[in-house]
Every structure is written in C-alpha cells, then in structure tokens.
Design a protein around this motif. Sequence first.
Motif, PDB file in Angstrom:
ATOM      1  N   ARG A 165       8.965  66.555  25.154  1.00  0.00           N
ATOM      2  CA  ARG A 165       8.433  67.158  23.927  1.00  0.00           C
ATOM      3  C   ARG A 165       9.324  66.794  22.738  1.00  0.00           C
ATOM      4  N   ALA A 166      10.655  66.722  22.982  1.00  0.00           N
ATOM      5  CA  ALA A 166      11.589  66.343  21.911  1.00  0.00           C
ATOM      6  C   ALA A 166      11.299  64.934  21.410  1.00  0.00           C
ATOM      7  N   SER A 167      10.931  64.056  22.335  1.00  0.00           N
ATOM      8  CA  SER A 167      10.646  62.669  21.977  1.00  0.00           C
ATOM      9  C   SER A 167       9.431  62.605  21.033  1.00  0.00           C
ATOM     10  N   VAL A 201       8.434  65.165  19.038  1.00  0.00           N
ATOM     11  CA  VAL A 201       8.877  65.822  17.804  1.00  0.00           C
ATOM     12  C   VAL A 201       9.714  64.848  16.956  1.00  0.00           C
ATOM     13  N   ALA A 202      10.538  64.047  17.650  1.00  0.00           N
ATOM     14  CA  ALA A 202      11.464  63.128  16.965  1.00  0.00           C
ATOM     15  C   ALA A 202      10.741  61.972  16.282  1.00  0.00           C
ATOM     16  N   ALA A 203       9.456  61.775  16.632  1.00  0.00           N
ATOM     17  CA  ALA A 203       8.705  60.675  16.016  1.00  0.00           C
ATOM     18  C   ALA A 203       8.127  61.081  14.654  1.00  0.00           C
ATOM     19  N   GLY A 216      23.550  59.701  19.336  1.00  0.00           N
ATOM     20  CA  GLY A 216      22.124  59.766  19.027  1.00  0.00           C
ATOM     21  C   GLY A 216      21.399  58.448  19.121  1.00  0.00           C
ATOM     22  N   ARG A 217      20.414  58.290  18.238  1.00  0.00           N
ATOM     23  CA  ARG A 217      19.610  57.059  18.213  1.00  0.00           C
ATOM     24  C   ARG A 217      19.730  56.364  16.859  1.00  0.00           C
ATOM     25  N   ASP A 218      20.025  57.160  15.819  1.00  0.00           N
ATOM     26  CA  ASP A 218      20.046  56.620  14.456  1.00  0.00           C
ATOM     27  C   ASP A 218      21.322  57.022  13.721  1.00  0.00           C
TER      28      ASP A 218
HETATM   29  O1   DC Z   1      19.398  61.959  23.688  1.00  0.00           O
HETATM   30  P1   DC Z   1      18.335  62.976  24.102  1.00  0.00           P
HETATM   31  O2   DC Z   1      17.592  62.612  25.377  1.00  0.00           O
HETATM   32  O3   DC Z   1      18.858  64.376  24.150  1.00  0.00           O
HETATM   33  O4   DC Z   1      17.227  62.938  22.937  1.00  0.00           O
HETATM   34  C1   DC Z   1      16.028  63.669  23.007  1.00  0.00           C
HETATM   35  C2   DC Z   1      14.945  62.935  22.229  1.00  0.00           C
HETATM   36  O5   DC Z   1      15.251  62.923  20.833  1.00  0.00           O
HETATM   37  C3   DC Z   1      14.765  61.469  22.651  1.00  0.00           C
HETATM   38  O6   DC Z   1      13.387  61.185  22.823  1.00  0.00           O
HETATM   39  C4   DC Z   1      15.264  60.664  21.495  1.00  0.00           C
HETATM   40  C5   DC Z   1      15.224  61.598  20.326  1.00  0.00           C
HETATM   41  N1   DC Z   1      16.367  61.429  19.425  1.00  0.00           N
HETATM   42  C6   DC Z   1      16.155  60.805  18.229  1.00  0.00           C
HETATM   43  O7   DC Z   1      15.036  60.363  17.952  1.00  0.00           O
HETATM   44  N2   DC Z   1      17.175  60.654  17.340  1.00  0.00           N
HETATM   45  C7   DC Z   1      18.405  61.117  17.633  1.00  0.00           C
HETATM   46  N3   DC Z   1      19.391  60.955  16.757  1.00  0.00           N
HETATM   47  C8   DC Z   1      18.642  61.736  18.891  1.00  0.00           C
HETATM   48  C9   DC Z   1      17.603  61.884  19.762  1.00  0.00           C
END
Ligand code: DC
Length: 224
Positions: A94-96, A98-100, A125-127
Amino acid sequence: MSSAPVLAVDGPGGAGKGTLCRVVAERLGWHLLDSGALYRLVAAAAARAGTGLDDEAGLAGLARDLPVRFAGGKVWLGDEDVSEEIRTEDCGNRASRVAALPGVRTALVGLQREFRRPPGLVADGRDMGTVIFPDAELKVFLTASAEERARRRYKQLKEKGFDVNLAGLSAEVAARDRRDAERAVAPLRPAPDAVVVDSTTLDIDEVVACVLEEMARRGLASRP
Ligand code: DC
C-alpha cells in the motif's frame, strides 16, 4: 541547520539499505531517516481514517499532519506503536501505491529535511540523493540482483515464521521495482553523482566498509 552533512542512500527494496544505514549511523553517532517508514505510515494512517488509496488530496492531507514519532527503537503514529504493522508486506504494497502520488511526496519533503541536524544524517530511501538532499555530501546507490533481493526477503520472512514462497516473492519484488522505477515523480534511479554499490555478492560488513571508506575519502569519517 542545513549545514549538517548527509549520507544519502538510495536503491531498490531488499538491497540492504536499512541495515547499512543503521550500522553507519550508529558507528558515526549520526541521525537516521528511514523515509520508507513515512510512506508506510501514510498507508497506516489512511487505513485508520478510511481514506482511499486513490484519494490523493486526502492522503496528502494525512501526510502533511502525520503525527509520527521515532522513539526507543519504535515507530509511533500518535500514541499507537505501529512498528510491527508498518513492516508487513501488505503495508509495504500500500505504501508503494501511496508513494506514487505527487501530492503525498510533496507533503513529506519538509518533514524529511527536518531530520538534517548536526552532527550528520544518514538518509535511507529512493530519492534521498535526487530530490530530498540533492546537495548530500555522499550519495550511495545500493543495489543487488532481483533474484538475490527476493531470496533475502524469503529468508527474513521464513525466519519470522511466515509461510511464503520464493516464486511469489520474486514476482512481487519485480512488480514493486517496476512501480518505483516507472512512476512519474521521483522515479527510482541513481543520482548522476552517486557511487553505485552492488551488494549481490557482498555481505553487510563489506558494504559498510566500502561506504565508510568513501566517507573517509571525503573527510566525513575517520578511516576504520
Ligand atoms: O523502503 P521501504 O520498503 O520501507 O519503502 C516503502 C515504499 O515507499 C516503497 O514502495 C518505496 C517507497 N519509497 C519511496 O517512494 N521513496 C522513499 N524515499 C522511500 C520509500
């Protein structure tokens, strides 16, 4: 306090970012930002508020006023300990989603930057290196093959007693990778100035040593 140094660590799920960041932050006595937990918390808050995962404005509102606290090794949403809940596969999926959503990402920018305090911040993180801390003193993009990441996740879940299968997890890892890399805002990719570390054949000690060596070369840490 934007002068505090930042180590930005980005990469796909399961590459070992969480462990790397925890160990390096502990070693250096720096603060730690687990930005993924914030997206997971928005998903958890949405479940409580009955907000749909396609209600961007509603989710952005929740993200802006997220009553989050990281204390005593636990994650709190208001006065509720949600440490376990936000680690489930379901909450991750669900977080994935929401994160989009651009509105949610924008709403979380200020909160993430507040973690930048002396003596320094390790941001997971990712960004982190591309959007949140583009001026980070060191950017690491930690990756590993999709098969290896699925295998690690399988081992982790098995150890926790979950009944999972490797083929299913591999498909989920691939789907989440695609969603994270192909989204319109802040897609997962290395910053041009990131050091790319492939952990497929490295253990955690080797990854930590490699990153501390890079930090030492930049005068951010003393040599181990
Ligand atoms: O790292 P994680 O699995 O806890 O992250 C959960 C979701 O959030 C994953 O789909 C990627 C997203 N995310 C993101 O888009 N940007 C971030 N800085 C961290 C996580």
